[in-house]
Enzyme design. Structure first.
Site, PDB file in Angstrom:
ATOM      1  N   ASP A 111       0.862  -1.176   0.000  1.00  0.00           N
ATOM      2  CA  ASP A 111       0.000   0.000   0.000  1.00  0.00           C
ATOM      3  C   ASP A 111       0.908   1.238   0.000  1.00  0.00           C
ATOM      4  O   ASP A 111       1.909   1.275   0.722  1.00  0.00           O
ATOM      5  CB  ASP A 111      -0.886  -0.009   1.253  1.00  0.00           C
ATOM      6  CG  ASP A 111      -1.982   1.030   1.211  1.00  0.00           C
ATOM      7  OD1 ASP A 111      -1.644   2.234   1.157  1.00  0.00           O
ATOM      8  OD2 ASP A 111      -3.163   0.656   1.233  1.00  0.00           O
ATOM      9  N   ILE A 112       0.573   2.250  -0.794  1.00  0.00           N
ATOM     10  CA  ILE A 112       1.428   3.442  -0.868  1.00  0.00           C
ATOM     11  C   ILE A 112       1.295   4.337   0.364  1.00  0.00           C
ATOM     12  O   ILE A 112       2.126   5.215   0.582  1.00  0.00           O
ATOM     13  CB  ILE A 112       1.177   4.280  -2.144  1.00  0.00           C
ATOM     14  CG1 ILE A 112      -0.256   4.794  -2.191  1.00  0.00           C
ATOM     15  CG2 ILE A 112       1.535   3.482  -3.383  1.00  0.00           C
ATOM     16  CD1 ILE A 112      -0.483   5.846  -3.258  1.00  0.00           C
ATOM     17  N   HIS A 143     -10.186  -4.265  -3.491  1.00  0.00           N
ATOM     18  CA  HIS A 143      -8.859  -4.510  -2.921  1.00  0.00           C
ATOM     19  C   HIS A 143      -8.986  -4.902  -1.455  1.00  0.00           C
ATOM     20  O   HIS A 143      -9.708  -4.294  -0.691  1.00  0.00           O
ATOM     21  CB  HIS A 143      -7.923  -3.312  -3.102  1.00  0.00           C
ATOM     22  CG  HIS A 143      -8.438  -1.998  -2.608  1.00  0.00           C
ATOM     23  ND1 HIS A 143      -9.395  -1.253  -3.287  1.00  0.00           N
ATOM     24  CD2 HIS A 143      -8.127  -1.277  -1.514  1.00  0.00           C
ATOM     25  CE1 HIS A 143      -9.635  -0.137  -2.627  1.00  0.00           C
ATOM     26  NE2 HIS A 143      -8.880  -0.126  -1.538  1.00  0.00           N
ATOM     27  N   LEU A 144      -8.277  -5.972  -1.118  1.00  0.00           N
ATOM     28  CA  LEU A 144      -8.225  -6.487   0.244  1.00  0.00           C
ATOM     29  C   LEU A 144      -7.044  -5.854   0.956  1.00  0.00           C
ATOM     30  O   LEU A 144      -5.908  -5.944   0.482  1.00  0.00           O
ATOM     31  CB  LEU A 144      -8.058  -8.010   0.229  1.00  0.00           C
ATOM     32  CG  LEU A 144      -7.838  -8.689   1.588  1.00  0.00           C
ATOM     33  CD1 LEU A 144      -9.089  -8.586   2.459  1.00  0.00           C
ATOM     34  CD2 LEU A 144      -7.434 -10.150   1.391  1.00  0.00           C
ATOM     35  N   HIS A 145      -7.311  -5.189   2.088  1.00  0.00           N
ATOM     36  CA  HIS A 145      -6.236  -4.647   2.919  1.00  0.00           C
ATOM     37  C   HIS A 145      -5.704  -5.784   3.785  1.00  0.00           C
ATOM     38  O   HIS A 145      -6.472  -6.483   4.445  1.00  0.00           O
ATOM     39  CB  HIS A 145      -6.750  -3.524   3.821  1.00  0.00           C
ATOM     40  CG  HIS A 145      -7.065  -2.276   3.070  1.00  0.00           C
ATOM     41  ND1 HIS A 145      -6.142  -1.274   2.892  1.00  0.00           N
ATOM     42  CD2 HIS A 145      -8.191  -1.873   2.449  1.00  0.00           C
ATOM     43  CE1 HIS A 145      -6.688  -0.298   2.195  1.00  0.00           C
ATOM     44  NE2 HIS A 145      -7.940  -0.646   1.909  1.00  0.00           N
TER      45      HIS A 145
END
Length: 164
Positions: free
Chosen positions: A42-43, A111-113
């Site tokens: 993740d950015i 999107h899965l964190h």
């Protein structure tokens, strides 16, 4: 095939995750991939380990998921856990796997964190990742159970897991 895309060029232009999924974004460091999904950092990490697992197929959000996506969600979670382990995470009880639900998403691509340790989520970001809230749906405890429940309901009128 990995790296190739059947996506409409307008999606590639407008969806950064479609660009990453087709491996056309040179800045994203892909940590794991299959023909169906991939994982990258993740950015704007909320914890020491914060990764995103996305499908190559453009799916808008967790609200777009149906019973047929149960296996995809399981594969995304499995990949996320494998990446955590390869990155040195040993306490698999202190992790968080979840999805943001619109309007709380920043990119309109499922999107899965994958976050670890979840006990070390930054104070100023903790509100975004509170389990079981309207904004953050836990993969296994909330989303997958809803999808599996809808799979068992023979006469359900709607296939969307958030419609009941």
């Amino acid at each position: 095939m990995a790296g190739e895309s059947n996506l409409d060029s307008s999606l590639l232009d407008s969806c950064i995750f479609c660009s990453i999924a087709s491996e056309q974004d040179k800045e994203a460091k892909i940590l794991a991939k299959t023909d169906e999904i991939l994982c990258f950092r993740d950015i704007d990490p909320a914890a020491p380990h914060h990764y995103l697992v996305i499908p190559r197929e453009h799916i808008h959000s967790c609200l777009s998921l149906q019973r047929k996506h149960i296996n995809l969600i399981k594969k995304m979670a499995e990949m996320g856990k494998r990446v955590l382990q390869t990155q040195g995470v040993t306490d698999m009880n202190d992790i968080s796997l979840g999805f943001h639900k619109p309007p709380f998403i920043s990119v309109n691509h499922l999107h899965l964190h994958v976050i670890a340790p979840s006990s070390q989520i930054c104070d100023f970001m903790i509100y975004k990742f509170i389990p079981g809230t309207e904004s953050f749906i836990l993969q296994e405890k909330d989303l997958r159970k809803r999808l599996e429940k809808s799979e068992k309901q023979q006469n359900a009128k709607s296939l969307n897991c958030f419609s009941w």
